[in-house]
Design a protein around this motif. Structure first.
Motif, PDB file in Angstrom:
ATOM      1  N   ARG B 344       0.841  -1.202   0.000  1.00 10.40           N
ATOM      2  CA  ARG B 344       0.000   0.000   0.000  1.00 10.40           C
ATOM      3  C   ARG B 344       0.870   1.243   0.000  1.00 10.40           C
ATOM      4  O   ARG B 344       0.929   1.987   0.966  1.00 10.40           O
ATOM      5  CB  ARG B 344      -0.902   0.014   1.235  1.00 10.40           C
ATOM      6  N   TYR B 345       1.540   1.482  -1.084  1.00  6.52           N
ATOM      7  CA  TYR B 345       2.421   2.645  -1.157  1.00  6.52           C
ATOM      8  C   TYR B 345       2.102   3.409  -2.435  1.00  6.52           C
ATOM      9  O   TYR B 345       1.967   2.805  -3.507  1.00  6.52           O
ATOM     10  CB  TYR B 345       3.882   2.183  -1.114  1.00  6.52           C
ATOM     11  N   HIS B 346       2.036   4.715  -2.304  1.00  2.00           N
ATOM     12  CA  HIS B 346       1.556   5.525  -3.438  1.00  2.00           C
ATOM     13  C   HIS B 346       2.560   5.605  -4.590  1.00  2.00           C
ATOM     14  O   HIS B 346       2.183   5.899  -5.711  1.00  2.00           O
ATOM     15  CB  HIS B 346       1.233   6.943  -2.962  1.00  2.00           C
ATOM     16  N   GLY B 347       3.846   5.357  -4.278  1.00  2.00           N
ATOM     17  CA  GLY B 347       4.868   5.541  -5.304  1.00  2.00           C
ATOM     18  C   GLY B 347       5.631   4.267  -5.604  1.00  2.00           C
ATOM     19  O   GLY B 347       5.137   3.164  -5.359  1.00  2.00           O
ATOM     20  N   MET B 348       6.829   4.419  -6.130  1.00  3.10           N
ATOM     21  CA  MET B 348       7.628   3.260  -6.537  1.00  3.10           C
ATOM     22  C   MET B 348       9.090   3.683  -6.590  1.00  3.10           C
ATOM     23  O   MET B 348       9.386   4.809  -6.978  1.00  3.10           O
ATOM     24  CB  MET B 348       7.157   2.782  -7.915  1.00  3.10           C
ATOM     25  N   SER B 349       9.976   2.797  -6.201  1.00  2.00           N
ATOM     26  CA  SER B 349      11.408   3.046  -6.298  1.00  2.00           C
ATOM     27  C   SER B 349      11.745   3.725  -7.626  1.00  2.00           C
ATOM     28  O   SER B 349      11.216   3.355  -8.677  1.00  2.00           O
ATOM     29  CB  SER B 349      12.137   1.698  -6.211  1.00  2.00           C
ATOM     30  N   SER B 350      12.621   4.701  -7.578  1.00  3.16           N
ATOM     31  CA  SER B 350      12.949   5.431  -8.815  1.00  3.16           C
ATOM     32  C   SER B 350      13.720   4.550  -9.792  1.00  3.16           C
ATOM     33  O   SER B 350      13.629   4.739 -11.000  1.00  3.16           O
ATOM     34  CB  SER B 350      13.735   6.708  -8.493  1.00  3.16           C
ATOM     35  N   VAL B 351      14.453   3.569  -9.288  1.00  2.00           N
ATOM     36  CA  VAL B 351      15.144   2.629 -10.179  1.00  2.00           C
ATOM     37  C   VAL B 351      14.121   1.800 -10.955  1.00  2.00           C
ATOM     38  O   VAL B 351      14.161   1.709 -12.181  1.00  2.00           O
ATOM     39  CB  VAL B 351      16.087   1.693  -9.378  1.00  2.00           C
ATOM     40  N   VAL B 352      13.200   1.207 -10.214  1.00  2.00           N
ATOM     41  CA  VAL B 352      12.163   0.395 -10.861  1.00  2.00           C
ATOM     42  C   VAL B 352      11.347   1.263 -11.824  1.00  2.00           C
ATOM     43  O   VAL B 352      11.034   0.844 -12.947  1.00  2.00           O
ATOM     44  CB  VAL B 352      11.248  -0.263  -9.795  1.00  2.00           C
ATOM     45  N   SER B 353      11.042   2.473 -11.404  1.00  2.00           N
ATOM     46  CA  SER B 353      10.252   3.364 -12.251  1.00  2.00           C
ATOM     47  C   SER B 353      10.962   3.631 -13.577  1.00  2.00           C
ATOM     48  O   SER B 353      10.355   3.579 -14.650  1.00  2.00           O
ATOM     49  CB  SER B 353      10.005   4.698 -11.524  1.00  2.00           C
ATOM     50  N   GLN B 354      12.267   3.908 -13.495  1.00  2.00           N
ATOM     51  CA  GLN B 354      13.028   4.212 -14.711  1.00  2.00           C
ATOM     52  C   GLN B 354      13.108   2.980 -15.624  1.00  2.00           C
ATOM     53  O   GLN B 354      12.958   3.090 -16.846  1.00  2.00           O
ATOM     54  CB  GLN B 354      14.436   4.694 -14.337  1.00  2.00           C
ATOM     55  N   LEU B 355      13.318   1.816 -15.018  1.00  2.00           N
ATOM     56  CA  LEU B 355      13.393   0.577 -15.809  1.00  2.00           C
ATOM     57  C   LEU B 355      12.063   0.316 -16.520  1.00  2.00           C
ATOM     58  O   LEU B 355      12.025  -0.088 -17.679  1.00  2.00           O
ATOM     59  CB  LEU B 355      13.759  -0.615 -14.913  1.00  2.00           C
ATOM     60  N   TYR B 356      10.997   0.557 -15.792  1.00  2.00           N
ATOM     61  CA  TYR B 356       9.662   0.361 -16.378  1.00  2.00           C
ATOM     62  C   TYR B 356       9.428   1.375 -17.494  1.00  2.00           C
ATOM     63  O   TYR B 356       8.942   1.031 -18.575  1.00  2.00           O
ATOM     64  CB  TYR B 356       8.616   0.507 -15.271  1.00  2.00           C
ATOM     65  N   HIS B 357       9.822   2.604 -17.223  1.00  2.00           N
ATOM     66  CA  HIS B 357       9.662   3.675 -18.212  1.00  2.00           C
ATOM     67  C   HIS B 357      10.444   3.358 -19.486  1.00  2.00           C
ATOM     68  O   HIS B 357      10.008   3.670 -20.593  1.00  2.00           O
ATOM     69  CB  HIS B 357      10.148   4.987 -17.605  1.00  2.00           C
ATOM     70  N   ASP B 358      11.571   2.720 -19.322  1.00  2.00           N
ATOM     71  CA  ASP B 358      12.426   2.396 -20.471  1.00  2.00           C
ATOM     72  C   ASP B 358      12.047   1.073 -21.134  1.00  2.00           C
ATOM     73  O   ASP B 358      12.770   0.598 -22.021  1.00  2.00           O
ATOM     74  CB  ASP B 358      13.899   2.340 -20.025  1.00  2.00           C
ATOM     75  N   GLY B 359      10.975   0.469 -20.690  1.00  2.00           N
ATOM     76  CA  GLY B 359      10.507  -0.759 -21.339  1.00  2.00           C
ATOM     77  C   GLY B 359      11.323  -1.995 -21.024  1.00  2.00           C
ATOM     78  O   GLY B 359      11.226  -3.005 -21.716  1.00  2.00           O
ATOM     79  N   LEU B 360      12.101  -1.942 -19.960  1.00  2.00           N
ATOM     80  CA  LEU B 360      12.902  -3.113 -19.592  1.00  2.00           C
ATOM     81  C   LEU B 360      12.098  -4.121 -18.777  1.00  2.00           C
ATOM     82  O   LEU B 360      12.558  -5.227 -18.508  1.00  2.00           O
ATOM     83  CB  LEU B 360      14.144  -2.679 -18.817  1.00  2.00           C
ATOM     84  N   MET B 361      10.910  -3.712 -18.364  1.00  2.00           N
ATOM     85  CA  MET B 361      10.048  -4.631 -17.609  1.00  2.00           C
ATOM     86  C   MET B 361       8.589  -4.284 -17.842  1.00  2.00           C
ATOM     87  O   MET B 361       8.271  -3.207 -18.350  1.00  2.00           O
ATOM     88  CB  MET B 361      10.392  -4.570 -16.108  1.00  2.00           C
ATOM     89  N   GLU B 362       7.721  -5.222 -17.469  1.00  2.00           N
ATOM     90  CA  GLU B 362       6.285  -5.032 -17.585  1.00  2.00           C
ATOM     91  C   GLU B 362       5.690  -4.853 -16.188  1.00  2.00           C
ATOM     92  O   GLU B 362       6.345  -5.090 -15.197  1.00  2.00           O
ATOM     93  CB  GLU B 362       5.629  -6.269 -18.226  1.00  2.00           C
ATOM     94  N   ALA B 363       4.422  -4.481 -16.143  1.00  2.00           N
ATOM     95  CA  ALA B 363       3.727  -4.413 -14.859  1.00  2.00           C
ATOM     96  C   ALA B 363       2.287  -4.848 -15.067  1.00  2.00           C
ATOM     97  O   ALA B 363       1.712  -4.641 -16.145  1.00  2.00           O
ATOM     98  CB  ALA B 363       3.775  -3.007 -14.287  1.00  2.00           C
TER      99      ALA B 363
END
Lengths: 457, 457
Positions: B344-363
């Motif tokens: 229950r956290y409103h945000g996300m680690s900035s590392v994970v966020s950047q990886l997701y943003h760069d298409g290196l992972m799905e959600a």
């Protein structure tokens, strides 16, 4: 011996795991006395026992000649899910104590039942399934056995009906919920589902229940359906046989690193963990291959070995199960409500009793506040929050290690850490708040209880 | 590849355990955006961060060039107490599902904190001790982080002050008691001990508290004593660095048996477990050495990656910590009271966020009733009763395995099983009783929350 290369945790490889249980009775010169039929007071036959237990388990109960009994492949596969259990070198505890002793513990808590109980639960459930039964019934007090059986039955798709002592059912809702999650039906005992339950409810309205009553209900429920059998988690020979997996793994792990134990310590309630842990080592003693001290640790509030009598007695309060010759405080003994529910048993496995009687092991009793002090000390340096039952062994392991500190002896101390205390936090809370007391029964109380014990020559 | 020789559980030998953490930022082409000072909204300097965190941890927070950071010997010794964590082949689950997929899970629950949180707790406590501090403060909601930190501090003889969200303090007394047993002081938040606590209590009499408030209290308490620092269990780069031990061990265990993962799955709250698990594999992807799908699983009730915006936001509700660029639902977002408190956290680690943003992972996001259904199915065949958080990964692992059943593909699926659910039985009870619901925020609710989020270019 240099300990340089001994890791914090010794795990056997999968192919090093024991393939057979060890039956210490085969090596015992003085065999445990036979079970007696509660009606006839004559030795119980295989046929009689098979009405209560699964046939294969009844055979195991009576077999005192076969040293090694192969573990069926299905059970080996289940064991691989949560075994081998690690033999842990307590480096951090040693450092904290400043002792030259080498302390090891066999940790059986790394499974969801939280204890060693699963080792026998899966075996008993397997033989029930193999016999074509639909389900099994049992009782549970503290809840570890009921949880273990629920897990085993869920895995084998077998029905599981647990009678849980009413006060535990209400005070330990989370234990109950684990069992329900594994698909077991959990009934507070005394219930209105059985004759004995209705009778007790009528006689004692609002009673909290007792283990004796829950056993009677479970036995009655099983007896009324030919597709059911009753199973139980300690005391019986078959349970000690299955639990020998603990000792066999411990012995194999020690031998892998050429470690020779000087002292082996286990907590003792009905004797399932202790008997399982020590069996292979007792076998060595009996065969003259090795020698070491073996210490059973029991609660001062329920001291069957240290203060009980070695006589025939009932295993259950309801007096429906066979009689056993054992160290007992009398089947009507009501131990004080200690926080180590798993050790609140009036008697002791007949195998352990005979070994103790023959001087092959020692016994000591400890008070619960000193047990929780040891538990807390252990938790802080070794990380694991131990079950109150297991902490009895920790207490004596620490005591023995401190003796080594005085004498400078580098003894190898091995103890059984049977489980975790995650469902026992109420007890820790009492201790943390300084509200835990000790209770030691008087000689008169024990004598009065024993006076009601059957005497069978 | 034949799986004949792959054991149920792969344990690394002690000398195969990783000796350095892996810092995935060093291999990232697009680095995570810098933290911003909440006063100046300029990139936070080492000096500024060192007022909040221990110096060494502040350095780790900012270091995006060093790929491997050696693990100090004292931490390695502590890791040996409860690590390596097993990589388990889910043979029983595969059989139950009838899938050709090969399923593995990295199990982090075999320690008393019940989760992976201990991996970073010991690191943060160690650096605090090394800096000569007297103690640390932190907040805890569900209680896993607070427990882990209490254990680490007990081991290092460091004071530990935990502000526990009042509703959890009251509803999870056993979690609280574990922390107390490890010597931590546990204060229900909001308390009357801090300015912010008194203010909130005056403003909202009888409030249940919130994580945001507890963070503010913990930060204030640390700021008032120069011998204290504030520590935290997720989101930050330093935490992901320490948690890389999960992924490094997983990778080493897979390589030991020449297993190549096709899909890696982890649950995602703040990102500590997920980031730690995937880091070494993402590194392989970034360096072009290997490729695989990586899936973050979040609760439908708090879907930061799948439905949030990638902007600068506060990490805490109290707005005292640095801002991070991350996928967020807005720091004021109030997720429904789901039973996976750790997610229950409103945000996300900035590392994970950047990886997701760069298409290196799905959600992907999943609803809690389907998560508990997966948890129960898993528990029955694999024995382990999983934490609600971890069960999000189980849900998607099963879904992917069932896709393989349709297509006949023998994919290798690896997921992180972050912990056990022994202190979450109330949630299981709700599920067992059919009283658990699902909640998905509306687009309007998310938009309204995000409208209050700072926008920093």
């Amino acid at each position: 011996m240099s300990t340089k290369n001994i890791p914090y945790k010794i795990y056997l490889e999968e192919d090093e795991m024991p393939k057979a249980w060890y039956n210490v009775r085969a090596d015992m010169v003085n065999k445990p006395a036979p079970l007696l039929n509660p009606q006839t007071l004559k030795p119980a036959t295989l046929e009689e026992l098979s009405q209560v237990f699964c046939e294969e388990l009844a055979k195991q109960e009576l077999d005192d000649t076969t040293a090694y009994i192969p573990i069926p492949q299905e059970i080996l596969d289940f064991y691989k899910m949560y075994r081998p259990a690690p033999l842990v070198r307590a480096y951090c505890l040693e450092k904290k104590l400043g002792t030259p002793a080498k302390i090891y513990y066999k940790f059986e808590g790394n499974n969801t039942s939280g204890s060693h109980k699963l080792n026998s639960a899966i075996a008993q459930a397997y033989y029930a399934k193999k016999q074509g039964l639909k389900g099994v019934t049992t009782e549970t007090g503290a809840g570890q056995w009921g949880t273990a059986l629920s897990m085993a039955c869920a895995y084998l798709d077998l029905e599981c009906k647990v009678y849980m002592v009413k006060v535990s059912y209400e005070q330990k809702p989370f234990r109950r919920e684990v069992m329900r999650t594994y698909g077991a039906s959990v009934t507070p005992s005394p219930s209105m589902e059985t004759e004995v339950g209705r009778k007790i409810n009528a006689e004692f309205p609002g009673t909290n229940g007792s283990l004796g009553c829950a056993i009677s209900e479970a036995v009655e429920a099983a007896s009324k359906d030919e597709n059911y059998r009753y199973v139980l988690g300690s005391v019986m020979n078959q349970v000690l046989l299955h639990q020998s997996i603990i000792g066999l793994e411990t012995k194999a792990a020690l031998e892998k690193y050429d470690i020779k134990p000087d002292i082996i310590i286990g907590c003792a309630g009905g004797g399932s963990n202790l008997g399982g842990l020590i069996s292979p080592f007792v076998g060595q003693k009996l065969r003259g291959e090795a020698d070491m001290r073996i210490i059973a640790v029991e609660p001062a509030s329920c001291p069957s070995l240290t203060r009980g009598s070695y006589v025939y007695d009932f295993c259950d309060t309801g007096k429906v199960c066979p009689l056993q010759k054992m160290y007992t405080l009398g089947s009507g003994f009501m131990p004080a409500s200690s926080h180590a529910g798993g050790l609140r048993y009036h008697g002791m496995s007949s195998v352990v009793s005979q070994l103790y009687h023959d001087g092959l092991m020692e016994a000591v009793s400890v008070e619960q506040t000193s047990v929780f002090a040891a538990a807390t000390e252990f938790a802080k340096v070794e990380g694991i929050l131990p079950a109150p039952e297991s902490s009895h062994a920790i207490r004596v392991a620490i005591d023995e290690a401190m003796k080594c500190k005085e004498t400078g002896e580098e003894k190898v101390i091995v103890f059984g850490l049977t489980g975790t205390g995650y469902f026992d936090m109420y007890a820790y809370q009492r201790f943390n708040d300084g509200q835990m007391g000790d209770y030691i029964p008087t000689d008169e109380e024990i004598a009065a209880s024993l006076a009601k014990t059957p005497v069978v020559e």
